[in-house]
Design an enzyme around this catalytic site. Structure first.
Site, PDB file in Angstrom:
ATOM      1  N   HIS A 153      15.947 100.537  -2.357  1.00 16.18           N
ATOM      2  CA  HIS A 153      15.406 101.304  -1.237  1.00 16.18           C
ATOM      3  C   HIS A 153      16.480 101.634  -0.195  1.00 16.18           C
ATOM      4  CE1 HIS A 153      12.238 102.676   1.449  1.00 16.18           C
ATOM      5  NE2 HIS A 153      11.351 102.425   0.505  1.00 16.18           N
ATOM      6  N   GLU A 182      14.356 106.713  -4.578  1.00 11.45           N
ATOM      7  CA  GLU A 182      13.937 105.488  -5.260  1.00 11.45           C
ATOM      8  C   GLU A 182      13.619 105.818  -6.719  1.00 11.45           C
ATOM      9  OE1 GLU A 182      10.627 104.114  -2.672  1.00 11.45           O
ATOM     10  OE2 GLU A 182      11.613 105.419  -1.246  1.00 11.45           O
ATOM     11  N   HIS A 204       5.353  98.144  -2.590  1.00 10.61           N
ATOM     12  CA  HIS A 204       6.668  97.512  -2.754  1.00 10.61           C
ATOM     13  C   HIS A 204       6.610  95.996  -2.945  1.00 10.61           C
ATOM     14  CE1 HIS A 204       8.385 101.336  -2.108  1.00 10.61           C
ATOM     15  NE2 HIS A 204       8.507 101.330  -0.803  1.00 10.61           N
TER      16      HIS A 204
END
Ligand code: GAL
Length: 352
Positions: free
Chosen positions: A179, A316, A106
């Protein structure tokens, strides 16, 4: 109320102020902060006059800064994992910050979720906001300057829509996603939520959750979500991939060829609330993550509710994880943005 309002949400250690924005339109209220371009809350008006919050968030800025669950944030440059934090592009090797064991996750240590984004409100008072960010050359190890933006807007059909755009001055991998942790019952866990997805295949992973490279058919596995089932039904079926990840934490690959604006890829239903969320996107896949790592007692959710495993799930939308290292995955969707090209994608969550 239809429109937008704002209030202070706290001060960062560097003295900069974080602002909480509230967008409202016909039965839906969305709260966003400029730290991480984060969805703090989505609240739906119900026919009986009550309101229900359907996403998990925190009450305080310090939890958004210190907890590691990426609650509601936009993550980047690459959402999901890059194996060993390494990739090569046009013959050059790059090393990214390894923040998930030896892997990069991420966007790294200080990814887009930890940045203060610039905000532009829609000029006409419409419930729409654009967050933008300059990510400098070698940010967390990624090459080139990149300008990224995400516009949040509340749509006529009762949705929250995210439009992403980006441009760069040197080739860089890019995969922006949001997210948000959904719980359509508002409380408890998501195990009895109904779920269906138009996905014929998924990506099995190694124990570090990096795709093995195989696009495996969902046939006969708990990943066959083509007909509505429940999350716990999937958990109950013996399956090595579910065991390895401690639940769902896999990229599901969409097969629908229908118009992404009108053909929902995913449907999620709160078994207690009856609320349905349909997910529309032009991305080729979605990381279906069933909140397996939730449960950090130091960071209670909004209202003081203790964090518990599976208290919410994430959808996601994404290009395929580790594609920058795996050409067969990059063939599904090129994750390299090049100068002169504009990155564009959208995701919309529509509630009924
Ligand atoms: C998800 C990821 C999980 C976990 C989580 C953050 O996107 O798939 O494995 O890292 O983020 O806790």
């Amino acid at each position: 109320m239809h429109g937008i309002s704002k209030e202070p949400f706290g001060t960062l250690p560097n003295g900069k102020k974080v602002t909480l924005y509230t967008l409202r339109r016909k039965g839906i209220t969305v709260k966003l902060i400029d730290l991480g371009a984060t969805v703090v809350d989505i609240v739906l008006d119900r026919p009986d006059g009550t309101a229900l919050s359907v996403v998990r968030g925190y009450d305080d800025l310090s939890s958004y800064l210190n907890a590691d669950g990426y609650l509601g944030a936009v993550v980047g440059r690459i959402g999901n994992r890059i194996a060993n934090g390494h990739f090569s592009l046009d013959g050059k090797k790059y090393t990214l910050y390894q923040n998930d064991g030896k892997n990069h996750l991420h966007g790294g240590k200080c990814g887009f979720d930890k940045r203060l984004w610039k905000v532009d409100e829609a000029p006409d008072g419409e419930p729409s906001l654009t967050f933008s960010l300059l990510s400098p050359d070698m940010d967390e190890g990624y090459p080139g300057d990149l300008i990224a933006s995400v516009r949040y807007s509340l749509t006529e059909r009762g949705g929250l829509r995210l439009d992403y755009t980006a441009a760069c001055d040197a080739p860089t991998p890019l995969n922006l996603t949001n997210h948000t942790y959904f719980n359509l019952n508002g409380t408890g866990d998501i195990l009895s939520h109904g779920i269906s997805m138009k996905a014929d295949s998924y990506l099995p992973t190694d124990k570090g959750l990096i795709p093995t490279g195989e696009l495996r058919s969902v046939d006969g596995t708990p990943f066959d979500l083509r007909a509505r089932t429940t999350v716990s039904h999937g958990f109950a079926a013996p399956n090595d991939d579910i065991t390895l990840a401690g639940g769902y934490d896999h990229c599901m690959i969409f097969t629908s060829t229908g118009d992404p604006e009108h053909d929902a890829r995913v449907s999620l239903v709160g078994d207690k609330s009856g609320i349905e969320m349909k997910l529309y996107t032009d991305r080729p896949g979605v990381q279906f993550y069933s909140g397996n790592f939730l449960g950090n007692p130091r960071y209670p959710f909004r209202g003081g509710e203790t964090q518990k495993k599976h208290a919410a799930l994430c959808l996601e939308t994404e290009a395929l994880p580790d594609a920058v290292n795996q050409p067969q995955l990059n063939a599904v969707c090129d994750t390299v943005l090049r100068p002169g090209n504009i990155y564009r994608s959208f995701t919309e969550y529509v509630f009924s």
